[in-house]
Design an enzyme around this catalytic site. Structure first.
Site, PDB file in Angstrom:
ATOM      1  N   LYS A  97       0.835  -1.198   0.000  1.00  0.00           N
ATOM      2  CA  LYS A  97       0.000   0.000   0.000  1.00  0.00           C
ATOM      3  C   LYS A  97       0.870   1.248   0.000  1.00  0.00           C
ATOM      4  O   LYS A  97       1.851   1.331   0.744  1.00  0.00           O
ATOM      5  CB  LYS A  97      -0.904   0.032   1.244  1.00  0.00           C
ATOM      6  CG  LYS A  97      -1.899  -1.100   1.323  1.00  0.00           C
ATOM      7  CD  LYS A  97      -2.624  -1.132   2.649  1.00  0.00           C
ATOM      8  CE  LYS A  97      -3.505   0.079   2.867  1.00  0.00           C
ATOM      9  NZ  LYS A  97      -4.285  -0.041   4.121  1.00  0.00           N
TER      10      LYS A  97
ATOM     11  N   GLY B  29      -7.898   5.939  -1.943  1.00  0.00           N
ATOM     12  CA  GLY B  29      -8.672   5.642  -3.137  1.00  0.00           C
ATOM     13  C   GLY B  29      -8.205   4.403  -3.878  1.00  0.00           C
ATOM     14  O   GLY B  29      -8.530   4.230  -5.060  1.00  0.00           O
ATOM     15  N   GLY B  30      -7.418   3.526  -3.217  1.00  0.00           N
ATOM     16  CA  GLY B  30      -6.962   2.314  -3.874  1.00  0.00           C
ATOM     17  C   GLY B  30      -5.754   2.509  -4.766  1.00  0.00           C
ATOM     18  O   GLY B  30      -5.254   1.549  -5.356  1.00  0.00           O
TER      19      GLY B  30
ATOM     20  N   HIS C  30     -14.768  -3.776   5.661  1.00  0.00           N
ATOM     21  CA  HIS C  30     -14.249  -2.412   5.772  1.00  0.00           C
ATOM     22  C   HIS C  30     -15.310  -1.594   6.528  1.00  0.00           C
ATOM     23  O   HIS C  30     -16.332  -1.229   5.964  1.00  0.00           O
ATOM     24  CB  HIS C  30     -14.015  -1.833   4.377  1.00  0.00           C
ATOM     25  CG  HIS C  30     -13.461  -0.447   4.365  1.00  0.00           C
ATOM     26  ND1 HIS C  30     -12.376  -0.088   3.592  1.00  0.00           N
ATOM     27  CD2 HIS C  30     -13.823   0.674   5.026  1.00  0.00           C
ATOM     28  CE1 HIS C  30     -12.118   1.193   3.792  1.00  0.00           C
ATOM     29  NE2 HIS C  30     -12.989   1.671   4.650  1.00  0.00           N
TER      30      HIS C  30
ATOM     31  N   HIS D 170     -10.477  -1.600  -5.279  1.00  0.00           N
ATOM     32  CA  HIS D 170     -10.105  -1.021  -3.987  1.00  0.00           C
ATOM     33  C   HIS D 170     -10.799   0.319  -3.728  1.00  0.00           C
ATOM     34  O   HIS D 170     -10.350   1.109  -2.900  1.00  0.00           O
ATOM     35  CB  HIS D 170      -8.588  -0.831  -3.883  1.00  0.00           C
ATOM     36  CG  HIS D 170      -7.814  -2.109  -4.048  1.00  0.00           C
ATOM     37  ND1 HIS D 170      -7.930  -3.166  -3.167  1.00  0.00           N
ATOM     38  CD2 HIS D 170      -6.925  -2.503  -4.999  1.00  0.00           C
ATOM     39  CE1 HIS D 170      -7.130  -4.149  -3.571  1.00  0.00           C
ATOM     40  NE2 HIS D 170      -6.522  -3.779  -4.671  1.00  0.00           N
TER      41      HIS D 170
ATOM     42  N   ARG E 173     -10.775  14.500   6.716  1.00  0.00           N
ATOM     43  CA  ARG E 173     -11.646  15.334   5.883  1.00  0.00           C
ATOM     44  C   ARG E 173     -13.047  14.756   5.931  1.00  0.00           C
ATOM     45  O   ARG E 173     -13.287  13.734   6.566  1.00  0.00           O
ATOM     46  CB  ARG E 173     -11.154  15.340   4.431  1.00  0.00           C
ATOM     47  CG  ARG E 173     -10.974  13.921   3.886  1.00  0.00           C
ATOM     48  CD  ARG E 173     -10.711  13.889   2.416  1.00  0.00           C
ATOM     49  NE  ARG E 173     -10.263  12.590   1.948  1.00  0.00           N
ATOM     50  CZ  ARG E 173     -11.038  11.547   1.716  1.00  0.00           C
ATOM     51  NH1 ARG E 173     -12.338  11.641   1.923  1.00  0.00           N
ATOM     52  NH2 ARG E 173     -10.552  10.409   1.279  1.00  0.00           N
TER      53      ARG E 173
END
Length: 604
Positions: free
Chosen positions: A158, A164-165, A208, A235, A297
């Site tokens: 990662k 955002g994948g 998730h 993702h 955010r």
């Protein structure tokens, strides 16, 4: 309260902020690029300032121009929305240095959570459980590969920055680690300007689940319960809901307490989301969840939380940034009912969810909510607007709320069935099929990799869900193209739910749009002939990497080049055996349909 704010964003989130600002009597200033000169958010705002050309690097990421626009228009504060500059601590510093207020957390809080590796080390110190893995600074490939072996395959690479994948790769075998790492680094560098990564244990059956938190400048932090975002493709989230199905009181207590603890550890102010990965191999348990990251955010999926709590999160953002205390204490925030959000994108499910472009010649959402439900349509486009290759291809978010999950899910299916889009390939059929899937109505939940396994198709190196628009007769079909002599275009145009647009007629059956073309027979023949010796770009993008050269003999399925679109990489493979006559140059910017590879006549 502020008298005027500037919104440093575009599309549906800019429109969303404008609505709440208007409700509070706050004037708004929009910013726009050349591509957005006639955009809906520009029309809705009280004022609008042009900040540059269409590419985001020349407009929406130009913090200096945005700050100058705020000062020139007399705005007192800047709302960043999500994406773009929303989690850029340097921009926050620039905003405050200019004497303006950033409607969000402090630069220090953003920095603390901005890099996944550092954030996880911080959470470990705060007593928040984190996913087992390597989160260190050293980035040598030998070290990372060694750590992957120690963690145990499969692992997940990662990017430590962004989200955002992008910059994410699953690796199942040590032999594939090097290539996956290279791809993740390239993608991370392009999207975030940072190619450093972390390596984590891949949780085979994950959920998730994230917790909405909110803090003020007086040390108060509350949670607004959880959202389940397990339904994802590539993702990235596609359907979200609140509360999480199957949630136990013990897990909710442990997870929300951990989320509040995480926010307090960095003196957080404003709206934020703590994302957790939960092991769903058995029933949800309070000791089987781990911190993934914090989004400092407002989230794209914030409307489902608003629906089940009755809280306007944007209003809270404005009030806290203006110096007020949190409007409610924890014991005053309660759950009511169930909500779903479906993200309607211009993308092609049958091609691995590749982003699509086009003009929205026809765009129609339900006029009234389904029975026994409330509904919101969050959008930043209108009929006639274009989906450009410069920005995220989201068209709208369809949000429903009802007394319970079953009723809300039924309302989502009904609302999707009454949504009509023509002019661009869209994912409404995919969303409807997903909402009708047994995991939704029977099992109560799904982990996001189940979705990928269902059809066992592959795109590049990633499992995908494709061609899933379910018809009443059980067949699967997304779009249907027919030659002119096989249909009667007049009959199609006269059907109750149809849209006519240049060269096409789209007929809607539930959430599925069947697009018919009436091409010239000779042109169709020429197109078929060209397809036999050429490979065309499936979408606009940048040729990031070329893996073959003119004169090379290639076999079917062999990767030939990597196309970058929407800051994500897509592998383009040979459609058949053959010899390459020409291939696109590295660094070339191509349009949808551009010839990337031309083959010689000799083919296997």
């Amino acid at each position: 309260m502020f008298g005027k704010i500037l919104i440093a964003n575009r599309g549906e989130i800019a429109c969303r902020v404008i609505r709440t600002a208007r409700k509070l009597g706050v004037r708004t200033v929009a910013v726009y690029s050349e591509a957005d000169a006639r955009a809906l958010h520009v029309e809705m705002a009280d004022e609008a300032v042009h900040v540059g050309p269409s590419p985001v690097g020349d407009s929406y990421l130009r913090g200096d121009r945005i700050i100058a626009a705020a000062l020139a228009t007399g705005a007192e504060a800047i709302h960043p929305g999500y994406g773009f500059l929303s989690e850029n601590p340097d921009f926050v510093d620039q905003v405050t240095a200019a004497g303006l207020i950033f409607i969000g957390p402090s630069a220090a809080s953003i920095r603390a959570m901005g890099l996944k590796d550092a954030a996880k080390r911080l959470m470990e110190k705060a007593g928040v459980p984190v996913v087992p893995g390597y989160h260190g600074e050293a980035q040598e490939i030998v070290l990372l590969a060694t750590k992957a072996r120690e963690i145990g395959y499969p692992v997940l690479i990662k990017a430590r920055a962004g989200g955002g994948g992008k910059g994410m790769r699953r690796v199942d075998h040590p032999d594939d680690f090097s290539e996956a790492l290279s791809g993740a680094r390239r993608e991370a560098k392009a999207a975030f300007g940072d190619d450093r990564v972390l390596v984590e244990k891949y949780v085979d059956k994950p959920r998730h689940i994230e917790v909405q938190v909110f803090g003020d400048n007086f040390g108060n932090v509350v949670h607004l319960f959880e959202r389940d975002c397990s339904a994802q493709r590539r993702h990235q989230k596609v359907i979200e809901e609140a509360p999480a199905p199957g949630m136990t009181l013990a897990l909710r207590k442990a997870m929300t307490e951990a989320a509040v603890k995480a926010a307090k550890a960095i003196s957080y102010s404003g709206a934020g989301t703590i994302e957790f990965i939960v092991d769903a191999s058995e029933a949800l348990k309070a000791d089987r969840f781990w911190f993934m990251e914090m989004n400092t955010r407002l989230q794209v999926e914030h409307p489902v939380t608003e629906m089940v709590t009755g809280v306007d999160l944007v209003e809270w953002q404005l009030r806290v940034a203006a110096g007020e205390k949190l409007p409610k204490a924890q014991n005053e925030i309660a759950l009511a009912g169930h909500a779903f959000e479906a993200r309607i994108y211009a993308e092609d499910a049958a091609k691995g969810f590749l982003p699509a472009t086009g003009t929205l010649y026809h765009l129609k959402f339900p006029d009234t909510p389904p029975e026994d439900a409330a509904m919101r349509i969050e959008t930043g486009v209108r009929a006639g607007d274009a989906i450009s290759p410069f920005y995220d291809p989201m068209i709208a978010k369809l949000v429903v709320h009802a007394r319970d999950r079953t009723t809300a899910l039924g309302a989502l299916r009904k609302a999707l069935a009454r949504t009509e889009v023509a002019g661009s390939t869209v994912n409404t059929a995919f969303l409807a099929a997903l909402a009708a899937d047994p995991w939704s109505s029977l099992a109560g939940y799904a982990h996001f990799h189940t979705l990928a396994r269902r059809t066992r198709l592959r795109y590049g190196e990633e499992n995908i869900l494709a061609r899933v628009s379910a018809r009443p007769d059980g067949r699967f079909q997304v779009a249907l193209e027919a030659p002119h002599d096989a249909i009667n275009a007049h009959d199609l145009r006269s059907m109750p739910r149809s849209a006519r647009w240049p060269g096409h007629v789209t007929v809607f059956e539930g959430a599925v749009g069947y697009t018919f073309t009436v091409p010239d027979p000779l042109a169709k023949a020429d197109e078929a002939a060209a397809a036999s010796d050429s490979l065309r770009a499936p979408m606009p993008g940048l040729v990031k990497l070329v893996r073959a050269a003119a004169g090379d003999t290639v076999i079917k399925g062999q990767p030939l080049l990597i196309l970058e679109a929407m800051k994500m990489e897509h592998t383009i493979a040979a459609p058949h055996d053959g010899v390459i006559a020409e291939i696109a140059a590295e660094g070339a910017q191509v349009s949808d349909g551009t010839v990337l590879v031309r083959f010689e006549d000799a083919r296997g």
